[in-house]
Design an enzyme around this catalytic site. Structure first.
Site, PDB file in Angstrom:
ATOM      1  N   TYR A  75      -6.662   8.253  14.335  1.00  0.00           N
ATOM      2  CA  TYR A  75      -5.448   7.739  13.698  1.00  0.00           C
ATOM      3  C   TYR A  75      -5.680   7.451  12.212  1.00  0.00           C
ATOM      4  O   TYR A  75      -4.907   7.889  11.353  1.00  0.00           O
ATOM      5  CB  TYR A  75      -4.986   6.468  14.412  1.00  0.00           C
ATOM      6  CG  TYR A  75      -3.966   5.694  13.631  1.00  0.00           C
ATOM      7  CD1 TYR A  75      -2.645   6.125  13.574  1.00  0.00           C
ATOM      8  CD2 TYR A  75      -4.323   4.551  12.923  1.00  0.00           C
ATOM      9  CE1 TYR A  75      -1.691   5.429  12.848  1.00  0.00           C
ATOM     10  CE2 TYR A  75      -3.389   3.846  12.188  1.00  0.00           C
ATOM     11  CZ  TYR A  75      -2.071   4.293  12.158  1.00  0.00           C
ATOM     12  OH  TYR A  75      -1.147   3.600  11.413  1.00  0.00           O
ATOM     13  N   ASP A 133       0.159   6.664  16.570  1.00  0.00           N
ATOM     14  CA  ASP A 133      -0.213   5.314  16.978  1.00  0.00           C
ATOM     15  C   ASP A 133       0.719   4.852  18.089  1.00  0.00           C
ATOM     16  O   ASP A 133       1.503   5.639  18.634  1.00  0.00           O
ATOM     17  CB  ASP A 133      -0.178   4.360  15.782  1.00  0.00           C
ATOM     18  CG  ASP A 133       1.229   4.125  15.244  1.00  0.00           C
ATOM     19  OD1 ASP A 133       2.176   4.821  15.688  1.00  0.00           O
ATOM     20  OD2 ASP A 133       1.386   3.249  14.369  1.00  0.00           O
ATOM     21  N   GLU A 185      -5.189   0.555   6.557  1.00  0.00           N
ATOM     22  CA  GLU A 185      -5.205   1.045   7.928  1.00  0.00           C
ATOM     23  C   GLU A 185      -6.222   0.312   8.791  1.00  0.00           C
ATOM     24  O   GLU A 185      -5.968   0.011   9.963  1.00  0.00           O
ATOM     25  CB  GLU A 185      -5.484   2.553   7.955  1.00  0.00           C
ATOM     26  CG  GLU A 185      -4.384   3.415   7.355  1.00  0.00           C
ATOM     27  CD  GLU A 185      -3.061   3.295   8.091  1.00  0.00           C
ATOM     28  OE1 GLU A 185      -3.072   2.920   9.288  1.00  0.00           O
ATOM     29  OE2 GLU A 185      -2.010   3.556   7.483  1.00  0.00           O
ATOM     30  N   THR A 237      -3.262  -5.265  14.554  1.00  0.00           N
ATOM     31  CA  THR A 237      -2.736  -6.388  13.766  1.00  0.00           C
ATOM     32  C   THR A 237      -1.316  -6.084  13.307  1.00  0.00           C
ATOM     33  O   THR A 237      -1.042  -4.981  12.838  1.00  0.00           O
ATOM     34  CB  THR A 237      -3.627  -6.639  12.517  1.00  0.00           C
ATOM     35  OG1 THR A 237      -4.980  -6.831  12.930  1.00  0.00           O
ATOM     36  CG2 THR A 237      -3.163  -7.863  11.747  1.00  0.00           C
ATOM     37  N   TRP A 254       0.813  -1.225   0.000  1.00  0.00           N
ATOM     38  CA  TRP A 254       0.000   0.000   0.000  1.00  0.00           C
ATOM     39  C   TRP A 254       0.845   1.274   0.000  1.00  0.00           C
ATOM     40  O   TRP A 254       0.319   2.358  -0.136  1.00  0.00           O
ATOM     41  CB  TRP A 254      -0.918   0.010   1.227  1.00  0.00           C
ATOM     42  CG  TRP A 254      -0.211  -0.250   2.514  1.00  0.00           C
ATOM     43  CD1 TRP A 254       0.426   0.654   3.310  1.00  0.00           C
ATOM     44  CD2 TRP A 254      -0.025  -1.524   3.140  1.00  0.00           C
ATOM     45  NE1 TRP A 254       0.986   0.032   4.399  1.00  0.00           N
ATOM     46  CE2 TRP A 254       0.725  -1.306   4.324  1.00  0.00           C
ATOM     47  CE3 TRP A 254      -0.420  -2.831   2.825  1.00  0.00           C
ATOM     48  CZ2 TRP A 254       1.075  -2.346   5.184  1.00  0.00           C
ATOM     49  CZ3 TRP A 254      -0.070  -3.852   3.678  1.00  0.00           C
ATOM     50  CH2 TRP A 254       0.669  -3.613   4.841  1.00  0.00           C
ATOM     51  N   ARG A 255       2.163   1.127   0.119  1.00  0.00           N
ATOM     52  CA  ARG A 255       3.024   2.305   0.228  1.00  0.00           C
ATOM     53  C   ARG A 255       3.201   3.034  -1.100  1.00  0.00           C
ATOM     54  O   ARG A 255       3.610   4.185  -1.115  1.00  0.00           O
ATOM     55  CB  ARG A 255       4.402   1.891   0.762  1.00  0.00           C
ATOM     56  CG  ARG A 255       4.401   1.626   2.259  1.00  0.00           C
ATOM     57  CD  ARG A 255       5.517   2.381   2.948  1.00  0.00           C
ATOM     58  NE  ARG A 255       5.320   2.385   4.390  1.00  0.00           N
ATOM     59  CZ  ARG A 255       6.069   1.709   5.253  1.00  0.00           C
ATOM     60  NH1 ARG A 255       7.074   0.969   4.819  1.00  0.00           N
ATOM     61  NH2 ARG A 255       5.828   1.790   6.539  1.00  0.00           N
ATOM     62  N   CYS A 309      21.160   3.331  16.770  1.00  0.00           N
ATOM     63  CA  CYS A 309      20.034   4.239  16.505  1.00  0.00           C
ATOM     64  C   CYS A 309      20.556   5.613  16.097  1.00  0.00           C
ATOM     65  O   CYS A 309      21.408   6.194  16.775  1.00  0.00           O
ATOM     66  CB  CYS A 309      19.164   4.362  17.754  1.00  0.00           C
ATOM     67  SG  CYS A 309      17.826   5.564  17.581  1.00  0.00           S
ATOM     68  N   GLY A 316      -9.687 -11.202  13.737  1.00  0.00           N
ATOM     69  CA  GLY A 316     -10.230 -10.741  15.008  1.00  0.00           C
ATOM     70  C   GLY A 316     -10.820  -9.341  14.915  1.00  0.00           C
ATOM     71  O   GLY A 316     -10.778  -8.696  13.864  1.00  0.00           O
ATOM     72  N   TYR A 317     -11.400  -8.884  16.032  1.00  0.00           N
ATOM     73  CA  TYR A 317     -12.053  -7.559  16.061  1.00  0.00           C
ATOM     74  C   TYR A 317     -12.971  -7.414  14.840  1.00  0.00           C
ATOM     75  O   TYR A 317     -12.801  -6.516  14.012  1.00  0.00           O
ATOM     76  CB  TYR A 317     -11.012  -6.446  16.098  1.00  0.00           C
ATOM     77  CG  TYR A 317     -10.095  -6.496  17.294  1.00  0.00           C
ATOM     78  CD1 TYR A 317     -10.470  -5.917  18.509  1.00  0.00           C
ATOM     79  CD2 TYR A 317      -8.860  -7.122  17.217  1.00  0.00           C
ATOM     80  CE1 TYR A 317      -9.630  -5.970  19.618  1.00  0.00           C
ATOM     81  CE2 TYR A 317      -8.015  -7.177  18.326  1.00  0.00           C
ATOM     82  CZ  TYR A 317      -8.407  -6.597  19.513  1.00  0.00           C
ATOM     83  OH  TYR A 317      -7.578  -6.648  20.610  1.00  0.00           O
ATOM     84  N   CYS A 355      12.888   1.458  17.047  1.00  0.00           N
ATOM     85  CA  CYS A 355      12.567   1.753  18.451  1.00  0.00           C
ATOM     86  C   CYS A 355      11.461   0.812  18.932  1.00  0.00           C
ATOM     87  O   CYS A 355      10.359   1.225  19.288  1.00  0.00           O
ATOM     88  CB  CYS A 355      12.144   3.218  18.589  1.00  0.00           C
ATOM     89  SG  CYS A 355      12.138   3.834  20.283  1.00  0.00           S
ATOM     90  N   CYS A 411      18.624  11.251  22.321  1.00  0.00           N
ATOM     91  CA  CYS A 411      17.538  10.524  22.986  1.00  0.00           C
ATOM     92  C   CYS A 411      17.720  10.585  24.500  1.00  0.00           C
ATOM     93  O   CYS A 411      18.695  10.057  25.049  1.00  0.00           O
ATOM     94  CB  CYS A 411      17.510   9.074  22.510  1.00  0.00           C
ATOM     95  SG  CYS A 411      16.235   8.071  23.321  1.00  0.00           S
TER      96      CYS A 411
END
Length: 346
Positions: free
Chosen positions: A116, A134, A33, A39, A20-21, A198, A77-78, A188, A204
């Site tokens: 979101y 998110d 989304e 998920t 989907w990118r 990182c 699920g959901y 992260c 950080c």
């Protein structure tokens, strides 16, 4: 530290090639989304590909039956997400000729679209400079800036959104949103991140103060309800069984299941036999009762744990409204029942 520059540079070098990118089509972004809520990407990607293959446009999705959609969704699920997906597709096709609203505020009005998802569509498809926040974003911002706010508290989302908005470059908002989410998913990570490699470790605060493992703060604990499900698998002389649709609101709404006895605790064989004698499920005479799994299967949902047993009951004659095995497999079931049908039915 130039947070936005560092994180977008990391993203360009490390991003995953996800189907989907490469699209700015709101239908595909919305679909991805909704599927990826609650998920993991690895689990959700095959479902995304299946949905786009079976329903390449929002019109195809709107014209499908709910049973078709729930069957394709089986295992994610959901299930309310799938029902909302269908209803929103029907709303868009009947009211907006299949077009999505092109801004955050209007997207929020769609059924099943929260802050979101609305931000993701507005940002990725319409270049609106709105932050996408998110769990990954909470974690990155909490660690880099040492934010001690409980992320489940009332004001947390507003606080983190304001910070993300402040950090976001106005001309590359979509790139920034993708970058910070991907950074949280790959670099992260929740447990044992490799902070030594990182690109943000110099600035950080959690890394500096050795707080990486304690951030973000998440103190609220869910109260888990325990339920005991006893599924009755009737089998007649032709090998047919009976199923029913769950009409009650709650888990697995509009999915199918075997006749169910819910009890306050796990049943022994004698307990179950006494229950059956007092229940009028079928008119046929019972020939035998088999306890398929003496130890309950535990199926864990967000707010409840289900302790599930399956009982096979052989009956004489032919069951009224009985269906054969191949037909049975075409119905949408909760994944725990689907696995039983596939692996233990015969």
């Amino acid at each position: 530290m130039d947070f936005a520059r560092l994180i977008t540079r990391w993203y360009k070098e490390n991003k995953r090639d996800l189907p989907w990118r490469n699209s700015k089509d709101a239908y595909f972004i919305w679909l991805s989304e909704i599927i990826l809520q609650q998920t993991r990407v690895a689990q959700g990607t095959p479902y995304y590909l299946a949905f786009t293959e079976n329903f390449p446009t929002v019109f195809d999705l709107a014209n499908a039956s709910e049973q078709e959609i729930l069957k394709l969704w089986q295992g994610l699920g959901y299930y309310s997400r799938a029902r909302n997906l269908h209803q929103t597709a029907q709303f868009l096709t009947s009211h907006f000729n299949g077009e999505f609203p092109n801004n955050y505020d209007e997207l929020l009005k769609l059924k099943g679209v929260g802050e979101y998802t609305a931000a993701a569509i507005a940002s990725f498809c319409f270049d609106e400079a709105v932050p996408v926040v998110d769990g990954n974003v909470f974690r990155v911002l909490a660690r880099v800036f040492n934010i001690q706010t409980d992320i489940q508290s009332a004001g947390a989302k507003k606080e983190f959104k304001a910070l993300a908005q402040e950090l976001m470059p106005k001309k590359e908002s979509a790139l920034f949103n993708q970058a910070i989410m991907e950074f949280g998913a790959l670099q992260c990570v929740p447990k044992s991140p490799n902070c030594t490699v990182c690109p943000l470790n110099q600035g950080c605060l959690a890394f500096r103060d050795k707080l990486v493992d304690s951030l973000p703060v998440k103190q609220k604990k869910l109260k888990i309800k325990q339920r005991f499900f006893n599924y009755i698998v009737f089998v007649d002389e032709s090998g047919h069984s009976i199923i029913q649709k769950r009409h009650a609101k709650g888990i697995w709404h509009n999915l199918y299941e075997f006749p169910l006895i819910e009890t306050s605790n796990s049943l022994t064989f004698d307990d179950f036999e006494n229950h059956i004698i007092n229940q009028e499920f079928v008119d046929n005479q019972i020939e035998s009762i088999e306890e398929i799994n003496p130890v309950s299967q535990v199926h864990k949902l967000t707010h409840q744990h289900l302790y599930i047993k399956f009982w096979r009951i052989a009956v004489t004659g032919t069951l009224l409204n009985g269906i054969d095995y191949d037909t049975l497999r075409t119905y949408p079931f909760p994944i725990v029942l689907y696995n039983f049908i596939e692996n233990e039915w015969k």
